[in-house]
Each structure stands twice: as C-alpha cells, then as structure tokens.
Design a protein around this motif. Sequence first.
Motif, mmCIF file in Angstrom:
data_model
loop_
_atom_site.group_PDB
_atom_site.id
_atom_site.type_symbol
_atom_site.label_atom_id
_atom_site.label_comp_id
_atom_site.label_asym_id
_atom_site.label_seq_id
_atom_site.Cartn_x
_atom_site.Cartn_y
_atom_site.Cartn_z
ATOM 1 N N PRO A 33 78.902 26.523 13.885
ATOM 2 C CA PRO A 33 80.601 25.807 13.680
ATOM 3 C C PRO A 33 82.082 26.509 13.410
ATOM 4 O O PRO A 33 82.883 26.663 13.641
ATOM 5 N N LEU A 34 81.266 28.045 13.577
ATOM 6 C CA LEU A 34 82.143 29.075 13.155
ATOM 7 C C LEU A 34 82.565 29.635 14.424
ATOM 8 O O LEU A 34 83.769 30.499 14.319
ATOM 9 N N ARG A 67 74.662 22.404 5.881
ATOM 10 C CA ARG A 67 75.314 23.831 5.151
ATOM 11 C C ARG A 67 75.405 25.141 5.628
ATOM 12 O O ARG A 67 74.635 25.050 7.179
ATOM 13 N N THR A 68 76.591 25.641 5.640
ATOM 14 C CA THR A 68 76.566 26.759 6.598
ATOM 15 C C THR A 68 77.176 27.990 5.679
ATOM 16 O O THR A 68 77.645 27.790 4.625
ATOM 17 N N ALA A 69 76.105 28.797 5.576
ATOM 18 C CA ALA A 69 76.440 30.344 4.541
ATOM 19 C C ALA A 69 77.179 31.610 5.055
ATOM 20 O O ALA A 69 76.535 32.147 5.934
ATOM 21 N N ILE A 70 77.624 31.514 4.172
ATOM 22 C CA ILE A 70 78.317 32.831 4.795
ATOM 23 C C ILE A 70 78.623 33.908 3.692
ATOM 24 O O ILE A 70 78.526 33.748 2.745
ATOM 25 N N ARG A 71 78.563 35.085 4.218
ATOM 26 C CA ARG A 71 78.532 36.414 3.369
ATOM 27 C C ARG A 71 79.517 37.395 2.998
ATOM 28 O O ARG A 71 79.877 37.436 4.201
ATOM 29 N N VAL A 99 73.006 39.160 -11.056
ATOM 30 C CA VAL A 99 72.434 39.204 -8.980
ATOM 31 C C VAL A 99 71.618 38.066 -9.109
ATOM 32 O O VAL A 99 70.780 37.921 -10.535
ATOM 33 N N GLY A 100 71.613 36.988 -7.972
ATOM 34 C CA GLY A 100 71.024 36.260 -8.294
ATOM 35 C C GLY A 100 70.495 35.305 -8.931
ATOM 36 O O GLY A 100 70.519 33.700 -8.434
ATOM 37 N N ALA A 101 71.879 35.006 -9.647
ATOM 38 C CA ALA A 101 72.645 33.497 -10.453
ATOM 39 C C ALA A 101 73.538 32.821 -9.273
ATOM 40 O O ALA A 101 73.055 33.677 -7.971
ATOM 41 N N GLY A 102 73.725 31.762 -9.195
ATOM 42 C CA GLY A 102 74.272 30.550 -8.803
ATOM 43 C C GLY A 102 75.351 30.031 -9.879
ATOM 44 O O GLY A 102 75.514 30.065 -10.593
ATOM 45 N N ARG A 103 76.017 29.635 -8.493
ATOM 46 C CA ARG A 103 77.877 28.871 -9.600
ATOM 47 C C ARG A 103 77.404 27.351 -8.023
ATOM 48 O O ARG A 103 77.957 27.913 -7.575
ATOM 49 N N SER A 104 77.829 26.550 -8.739
ATOM 50 C CA SER A 104 78.952 25.069 -8.433
ATOM 51 C C SER A 104 80.305 25.688 -8.757
ATOM 52 O O SER A 104 80.372 25.161 -9.604
ATOM 53 N N THR A 105 81.170 25.002 -7.226
ATOM 54 C CA THR A 105 82.491 24.931 -8.284
ATOM 55 C C THR A 105 83.416 24.727 -6.550
ATOM 56 O O THR A 105 82.346 23.996 -5.405
ATOM 57 N N ALA A 106 85.091 24.261 -6.122
ATOM 58 C CA ALA A 106 85.078 24.206 -5.300
ATOM 59 C C ALA A 106 86.480 24.826 -5.230
ATOM 60 O O ALA A 106 87.115 25.432 -5.419
ATOM 61 N N HIS A 107 86.921 24.868 -4.278
ATOM 62 C CA HIS A 107 88.428 25.752 -3.272
ATOM 63 C C HIS A 107 88.645 24.197 -2.555
ATOM 64 O O HIS A 107 88.044 23.756 -1.555
ATOM 65 N N HIS A 108 90.002 23.814 -2.877
ATOM 66 C CA HIS A 108 90.866 22.752 -2.635
ATOM 67 C C HIS A 108 89.708 21.489 -2.658
ATOM 68 O O HIS A 108 89.622 21.104 -1.634
ATOM 69 N N ASP A 109 88.894 21.084 -3.087
ATOM 70 C CA ASP A 109 88.051 20.466 -2.985
ATOM 71 C C ASP A 109 87.372 20.392 -1.870
ATOM 72 O O ASP A 109 86.197 19.581 -1.589
ATOM 73 N N VAL A 110 86.437 21.664 -1.272
ATOM 74 C CA VAL A 110 85.582 21.892 -0.478
ATOM 75 C C VAL A 110 84.778 22.847 -1.996
ATOM 76 O O VAL A 110 84.913 23.085 -2.000
ATOM 77 N N PHE A 111 84.005 21.304 -1.797
ATOM 78 C CA PHE A 111 82.485 22.098 -2.400
ATOM 79 C C PHE A 111 81.819 23.568 -1.973
ATOM 80 O O PHE A 111 81.865 23.736 -0.420
ATOM 81 N N ALA A 112 81.168 24.396 -3.151
ATOM 82 C CA ALA A 112 80.668 25.317 -2.523
ATOM 83 C C ALA A 112 79.821 25.911 -4.137
ATOM 84 O O ALA A 112 80.105 25.754 -4.707
ATOM 85 N N ILE A 137 77.925 32.521 -0.015
ATOM 86 C CA ILE A 137 78.987 30.823 -0.217
ATOM 87 C C ILE A 137 78.267 29.699 0.506
ATOM 88 O O ILE A 137 78.215 30.594 2.163
ATOM 89 N N TYR A 138 77.428 28.995 0.711
ATOM 90 C CA TYR A 138 76.715 27.548 1.195
ATOM 91 C C TYR A 138 78.053 26.628 1.203
ATOM 92 O O TYR A 138 78.269 26.307 -0.216
ATOM 93 N N VAL A 139 78.528 26.279 2.462
ATOM 94 C CA VAL A 139 79.894 25.036 1.880
ATOM 95 C C VAL A 139 79.784 23.962 3.012
ATOM 96 O O VAL A 139 78.216 24.505 4.190
ATOM 97 N N PHE A 140 79.950 22.906 3.386
ATOM 98 C CA PHE A 140 79.247 21.676 4.126
ATOM 99 C C PHE A 140 80.196 22.753 5.545
ATOM 100 O O PHE A 140 80.962 23.195 6.094
ATOM 101 N N ARG A 141 79.176 21.853 6.643
ATOM 102 C CA ARG A 141 79.363 22.571 7.843
ATOM 103 C C ARG A 141 80.391 22.512 8.355
ATOM 104 O O ARG A 141 81.240 22.738 9.633
#
Lengths: 195, 98
Positions: free
Chosen positions: A7-8, A115-119, A144-157, A169-173
């Motif tokens: 999608p990018l 989902r789309t994975a951005i590094r 290192v290895g840990a994960g976090r759920s959060t959001a950027h302007h309502d875009v869940f990440a 970073i895994y975001v909605f495609r």
Amino acid sequence: MAERQSPLEPEFHVGSHGNFEHGVEILLTETRPGSIVQLAAWPGEEKKLIAAIRTVTGLALPDGAGGGSSDGVKSVFGFAPGKFTVADEAEGLAAAFAKAVTPAIGTVTDLSHGRTAIRIAGPKAEWVLAKFFAIDFALPAFPVGAGRSTAHHDVFAQIQRTGADQFDIYVFRSFARSFWKALCHASEEVGYEVQ
Amino acid sequence: MLITCPYCGPRDVIEFTYQGDGNRERPDPASQNFEAWNAYVYDRLNPAGDHNEIWQHSGGCRAHLRVVRNTLTHEISSVAFVRGDHASAARRKAEDKA
Ligand SMILES: [Zn+2]
C-alpha cells in the motif's frame, strides 16, 4: 497465494531524503512479513497459548505485559492481556497456528493482508517516534523484543522494539500510506533513507 | 490526565474511552422491575470526590478498567482490570515506570 502489493508503493521512494547532508540518522523500510497473525487465549488458557507459540515459532515469551522476542525472521509480542501478535517472513503461519491452537485454547486471526509492517531504525528512531506516540521509548522502559499498543491520531499502532535503535510498527493497511508519509515528514529534519 | 493501565503503563487520557459510572449494577436482562431499570439507566451518585468509573483502554490494549477518579482534582487513586482473571497479566514490577 495471491501476489501482495504494498500500500506504500506510490509514496515509497528509495534513497536519501530530507536534511541528510550531515548523514542519515533514520532508516525507513517496509518489512513485508509473509504472515501476521493475532492470537487470543480464552480465560485461563494463556499458558497453553504461550506453549503453542513456542511450538510453532520456537520463540519463548518473556514474562509480563508486553513481553516479546524476535529472531530476525519470526517475531512475537503481547499487545493485550492474553493476546499476542506473531509475524513471520514466510507465509502459512495462520495455518500452522490453526493446528496448534485448538478451539478450547483460543482464537487465531490471520491479519497478513490487514496490517502493514514499517521498520524505523537509526540513532534518531526513538526521537522521531517520540513525536508520534506519548509513550516512553527509552531502552530501560521499552526493552528489546517488547511490544506496545498505542495510537497516533486514532490510527491504532502496535510497536515492537526489534533492536536497540530499531522498531517495527504494525498499522492498519488502509492507513499505512498516510502513516508512512507522516513518518517520512517527521524524519526529514534528521535526514532519512528509504531502503 | 494520565491513567496507568495495568497492562500498558501510564498513558494519556486521549487513549481511553469513558464507559460510564462504575457503581451501576445491571438488572437481570429478563427482569421486569422497572424501578431497577430506571435506577440503572438514570440514577447517579454524582459525587464531589472519589468516583468509581469504567474506562476502556480503546487506543491501547482495549481492556476495560475500573478506575477511581476524584471528580474535583482528577487524581486517580486506583486502576484495575474489570475482568479479575486479567490480574495476572499486569505489568511486571521492573517495568512499573514504563
Ligand atoms: Zn492498556
């Protein structure tokens, strides 16, 4: 399997950009995992699910909320109580989990196309991400290895730290291109390279 | 205002959705007791001080939380998972400040 398109693509410009005269301090890329799977355990079945993750991926989950690990090919991290995201360079992870995670243990949701994975990597990765998310990116708080759920302007990440200065970073495609553009803009002032 | 999610750690209030008064007790769905339903829908304590509330970490782990918030100061004195069986998933001590 159908050929997956990024999608990018219309906004994915390989090369150096922004203020990079003094060196590139951010590397951006799309990791394009073949599989992205979400697993959820029914109440009381978390340990069996964690054992199934180990059986299928060979990855052991460290104790605690948001714990995770990655071997560079496969990655896993907790993003909610009893819930885990697993990614693999290869396709077919959902089918493997469908066998290991019985209906009595929990559920398997294949998000490979969702989902789309951005590094983002480099010495300024923490700094750029801190402009997006109000969470602590310092290494002691976000190992290192840990994960976090959060959001950027309502875009869940969902964010996994896969190196001292590297985050996946895994975001909605459907939001990925917009998020990618924002990430490029935010990286301009330190100079970034798209690989 | 920060709410310390037991799973995610301290997060900005923008990540949370208010799910209402935590003192309500929902009548049995089959109940015909209209007074009980009326109380469930309309009666509120509206205290000037500590208030039991339900919040969802909708922009994070999506867990539902029992929060005690002071309506005068916004001070939050306690946060816990609504689901008791989630307690074991709470953030380990080493990451308390995360
Ligand atoms: Zn949370």
